[in-house]
Design a protein around this motif. Structure first.
Motif, PDB file in Angstrom:
ATOM      1  N   TRP A  64      -5.084  13.115  -9.098  1.00  0.00           N
ATOM      2  CA  TRP A  64      -6.363  12.814  -9.739  1.00  0.00           C
ATOM      3  C   TRP A  64      -6.158  12.701 -11.242  1.00  0.00           C
ATOM      4  CZ3 TRP A  64     -10.572  11.861  -6.738  1.00  0.00           C
ATOM      5  CH2 TRP A  64     -10.493  12.271  -5.400  1.00  0.00           C
ATOM      6  N   HIS A  65      -6.829  11.722 -11.841  1.00  0.00           N
ATOM      7  CA  HIS A  65      -6.795  11.557 -13.297  1.00  0.00           C
ATOM      8  C   HIS A  65      -8.191  11.822 -13.845  1.00  0.00           C
ATOM      9  CE1 HIS A  65      -3.183   8.562 -12.961  1.00  0.00           C
ATOM     10  NE2 HIS A  65      -2.889   9.773 -12.520  1.00  0.00           N
ATOM     11  N   ARG A 111     -13.272  12.870 -12.457  1.00  0.00           N
ATOM     12  CA  ARG A 111     -11.903  12.590 -12.043  1.00  0.00           C
ATOM     13  C   ARG A 111     -11.917  11.417 -11.067  1.00  0.00           C
ATOM     14  NH1 ARG A 111      -9.835  16.748  -7.539  1.00  0.00           N
ATOM     15  NH2 ARG A 111     -11.472  16.365  -6.031  1.00  0.00           N
ATOM     16  N   VAL A 112     -10.767  10.728 -10.992  1.00  0.00           N
ATOM     17  CA  VAL A 112     -10.666   9.558 -10.127  1.00  0.00           C
ATOM     18  C   VAL A 112      -9.276   9.547  -9.485  1.00  0.00           C
ATOM     19  CG1 VAL A 112      -9.996   8.046 -12.037  1.00  0.00           C
ATOM     20  CG2 VAL A 112     -11.077   7.071 -10.017  1.00  0.00           C
ATOM     21  N   LEU A 113      -9.227   9.154  -8.215  1.00  0.00           N
ATOM     22  CA  LEU A 113      -7.996   9.160  -7.431  1.00  0.00           C
ATOM     23  C   LEU A 113      -7.031   8.082  -7.920  1.00  0.00           C
ATOM     24  CD1 LEU A 113      -6.517  10.288  -4.885  1.00  0.00           C
ATOM     25  CD2 LEU A 113      -7.659   8.466  -3.589  1.00  0.00           C
ATOM     26  N   ALA A 114      -5.761   8.420  -8.055  1.00  0.00           N
ATOM     27  CA  ALA A 114      -4.710   7.448  -8.367  1.00  0.00           C
ATOM     28  C   ALA A 114      -4.121   6.949  -7.049  1.00  0.00           C
ATOM     29  CB  ALA A 114      -3.629   8.079  -9.233  1.00  0.00           C
ATOM     30  N   TYR A 115      -4.198   5.632  -6.833  1.00  0.00           N
ATOM     31  CA  TYR A 115      -3.680   5.027  -5.611  1.00  0.00           C
ATOM     32  C   TYR A 115      -2.180   4.780  -5.683  1.00  0.00           C
ATOM     33  CZ  TYR A 115      -8.390   4.130  -3.900  1.00  0.00           C
ATOM     34  OH  TYR A 115      -9.662   4.275  -3.438  1.00  0.00           O
ATOM     35  N   GLU A 146      -4.149   1.597 -11.721  1.00  0.00           N
ATOM     36  CA  GLU A 146      -3.621   2.575 -10.767  1.00  0.00           C
ATOM     37  C   GLU A 146      -4.728   3.154  -9.887  1.00  0.00           C
ATOM     38  OE1 GLU A 146      -4.218   5.005 -14.599  1.00  0.00           O
ATOM     39  OE2 GLU A 146      -3.768   2.951 -14.038  1.00  0.00           O
ATOM     40  N   HIS A 147      -5.983   2.870 -10.243  1.00  0.00           N
ATOM     41  CA  HIS A 147      -7.133   3.422  -9.516  1.00  0.00           C
ATOM     42  C   HIS A 147      -7.853   2.402  -8.639  1.00  0.00           C
ATOM     43  CE1 HIS A 147      -6.651   7.030 -11.866  1.00  0.00           C
ATOM     44  NE2 HIS A 147      -6.717   6.319 -12.973  1.00  0.00           N
ATOM     45  N   ASP A 166     -11.622  11.389 -15.878  1.00  0.00           N
ATOM     46  CA  ASP A 166     -12.488  10.222 -16.060  1.00  0.00           C
ATOM     47  C   ASP A 166     -13.763  10.680 -16.760  1.00  0.00           C
ATOM     48  OD1 ASP A 166     -13.090   7.312 -15.159  1.00  0.00           O
ATOM     49  OD2 ASP A 166     -14.863   8.445 -14.537  1.00  0.00           O
ATOM     50  N   GLU A 168      -2.639  14.149  -3.081  1.00  0.00           N
ATOM     51  CA  GLU A 168      -3.563  13.458  -3.978  1.00  0.00           C
ATOM     52  C   GLU A 168      -3.158  13.665  -5.431  1.00  0.00           C
ATOM     53  OE1 GLU A 168      -7.009  15.625  -2.779  1.00  0.00           O
ATOM     54  OE2 GLU A 168      -7.795  13.921  -1.648  1.00  0.00           O
TER      55      GLU A 168
END
Length: 149
Positions: free
Chosen positions: A93-94, A101-105, A40-41, A96, A91
């Motif tokens: 964010w999950h 944190r990392v963006l969910a596309y 998803e990222h 990490d 946005e």
């Protein structure tokens, strides 16, 4: 992972750092590929599915987890068709452990089976949910995608 090049063995001694868009493994060299809450990222999951299929031996399996909604198609949160990301909605964010944190596309939906079939996989949903964040979207749905013999 900062300071680690694709193909390098990680400190655990059992896994390697990889770019799913361009894996360092030889064609048909792996029996299993495991990814956990990663797809998803990535900007282009179709490229990743093709790369995973390339490195799997016939009958090999990609075991993976992704957020999944069984009652709607994949929701694309970010347009990745150009060189820069364009937000299509708020946005998400999950957490990490490396980057905080990392963006969910995207949030995957029932069309994931068709996406994987187009790449030569037969896919089963093995564990539909461990816990739910909101109705219909699971934190970690577990899939097994098998490359055709």
């Amino acid at each position: 992972m900062p300071g680690v090049k694709p193909g390098d063995v990680l400190p655990d001694g059992h896994s390697t750092c990889q770019d799913l868009h361009d894996l360092t493994y030889e064609d048909e060299s792996q029996d299993f590929v495991v990814t956990e809450d990663v797809l998803e990222h990535v900007r282009h999951p179709s490229t990743c599915f093709a790369e995973i299929r390339r490195v799997l031996r016939p009958g090999g399996q990609h075991i993976f987890t992704v957020p999944y909604s069984h009652d709607r198609p994949t929701v694309q949160r970010v347009d990745t068709s150009g060189p820069t990301d364009v937000l299509l909605m708020e946005e998400e964010w999950h957490g990490d452990s490396i980057r905080d944190r990392v963006l969910a596309y995207r949030n995957f939906g029932y069309d994931i089976f068709d996406q994987l079939r187009q790449h030569g996989f037969e896919t089963e949903l093995k564990l539909p949910s461990i816990s739910t964040r909101r109705a219909g979207v699971y934190d970690s749905a577990v899939f097994v995608a098998t490359k055709a013999e």
